[in-house]
Design a protein around this motif. Structure first.
Motif, mmCIF file in Angstrom:
data_model
loop_
_atom_site.group_PDB
_atom_site.id
_atom_site.type_symbol
_atom_site.label_atom_id
_atom_site.label_comp_id
_atom_site.label_asym_id
_atom_site.label_seq_id
_atom_site.Cartn_x
_atom_site.Cartn_y
_atom_site.Cartn_z
ATOM 1 N N THR A 180 0.832 -1.202 0.000
ATOM 2 C CA THR A 180 0.000 0.000 0.000
ATOM 3 C C THR A 180 0.863 1.247 0.000
ATOM 4 O OG1 THR A 180 -1.781 -1.174 1.135
ATOM 5 C CG2 THR A 180 -1.826 1.228 1.245
ATOM 6 N N ARG A 199 -4.466 2.537 7.370
ATOM 7 C CA ARG A 199 -4.484 1.576 6.256
ATOM 8 C C ARG A 199 -3.092 1.060 5.880
ATOM 9 N NH1 ARG A 199 -4.961 6.662 4.411
ATOM 10 N NH2 ARG A 199 -3.587 7.350 2.704
ATOM 11 N N GLY A 226 -3.758 -2.927 -2.144
ATOM 12 C CA GLY A 226 -5.153 -3.347 -2.062
ATOM 13 C C GLY A 226 -5.638 -3.370 -0.627
ATOM 14 N N GLY A 231 -10.371 -5.770 -0.805
ATOM 15 C CA GLY A 231 -9.830 -4.677 -1.608
ATOM 16 C C GLY A 231 -8.857 -5.143 -2.671
#
Length: 357
Positions: A180, A199, A226, A231
């Protein structure tokens, strides 16, 4: 504080040379790192000196390393990084791949026995500046990412870059981690005593964390691109596996899943992969570049969802950073500046930057 590009680069080179790196190699490495900071990729530039300092003290990287070609063919080379930082080995590898592509239309290079080499985008951009397509991958030293659906760190941030020449000075230049967020952005948060967005990280129990030391010290993980299975984190996981196959399985570098990863006598033994494609074997290079430029311009011309946020193409944000930083200087945050000042003093390197606040 902020510094001009030349001063920023000279500071990096001074510290590398003080650690025992040959002046020419230090200059090559510093150019890569300063270019990275100039383009706003602050996770892979001068801030990496805080990481390299630990590697030097732990004797996990050779500062007197001299990369060399150990295998050579019509369209490929294999480079041994001699246990040193990856920047000079990577530059040699991409230069060789480009030379092969100039003659055969395609050139490939694999590097083993290397260490962190900075931002993949620098090397992909080398190809774009020569009118070629560039593709770059690298394995990682830090095991800090769980496979999608897993609860054990097995992978690294495993980045890749792809570049294609279009309008002169404005290539398509994609440089991304398969997580990420790049680990360096987490390190930058730690340097400044700031939390991470939820996140970015998970605890060992799979719960969101904002602690920048979570993955390094507490058994947590970075999330694959994701974020979650819902996700599509399996996509980031798949890309990470691809990067390791190209970077380590081809070069013979130690697999990140091997218990001896980064523990062998020769040092970190990270692997890299470089690909250069000469579009001139397919069609006139000017026609290819014109199509890439037209395609990118069409994407930029998309009606934006937010009128204040125009649609950009990969490479545009970094070029905007470079324009501002050439004008205003490259910023170095106070926490990082203090750490760099201490490293310079300890190593005996000259100090060119301002004093920490």
């Amino acid at each position: 504080m902020s510094a001009e590009f030349d001063t920023h680069r000279d500071q990096i080179a001074a510290i590398l040379a003080a650690w025992g790196m040959a002046d020419e190699i230090a200059d090559q490495t510093a150019e890569v790192m300063a270019w990275t900071d100039l383009h706003g990729i602050d996770s892979h530039g001068i801030s990496m000196l805080t990481v390299y300092d630990r590697r030097v003290k732990d004797r996990r990287v050779r500062m007197d390393a001299m990369p060399r070609i150990v295998a050579d063919g019509p369209v490929h080379v294999v480079v041994d990084g001699d246990g040193g930082l990856g920047h000079p080995a990577a530059r040699l590898a991409m230069e060789q791949a480009m030379a092969k592509a100039g003659h055969a239309g395609i050139g490939m290079a694999a590097v083993r026995n290397s260490a962190h080499f900075g931002a993949c985008g620098f090397y992909a951009n080398m190809a774009a500046e020569a009118g070629m397509i560039g593709f770059v991958t690298t394995s990682a030293s830090g095991i800090q990412v769980a496979p999608a659906g897993g609860a054990q760190a097995r992978l690294g941030t495993d980045p890749l870059a792809f570049a294609a020449p279009g309008e002169p000075g404005r290539p398509f230049l994609l440089d991304m981690a398969t997580t990420t967020v790049a680990a360096g952005r987490i390190r930058n948060k730690e340097n400044e005593g700031l939390p991470c967005p939820p996140r970015w990280l998970l605890t060992r129990d799979g719960q969101p964390s904002t602690d920048p030391t979570e993955a390094r010290d507490k058994g947590g993980y970075l999330t694959s691109l994701g974020g979650t299975l819902d996700g599509s984190s399996y996509k980031g996981y798949g890309l990470s596996a691809m990067v390791n196959i190209l970077s380590s399985c081809l070069s013979g570098a130690t697999l990140i899943t091997d218990p001896q990863h980064t523990k062998k006598p020769q040092g970190m033994d990270i692997g890299h992969f470089f690909l250069a494609i000469n579009p001139g074997v397919f069609r006139l290079v000017d026609d290819f570049r014109a199509d890439v430029a037209a395609f990118c311009d069409a994407l930029r011309g998309t009606r934006p969802a937010d009128p204040g946020q125009p649609v950009m193409v990969a490479g545009d944000p970094e070029r905007a950073h470079a324009e501002r930083r050439r004008r205003d200087g490259i910023p170095v945050a106070p926490g990082l500046l203090a750490k760099l000042r201490a490293i310079a003093a300890e190593s005996g390197a000259a100090w060119y930057l301002g004093e920490p606040a």
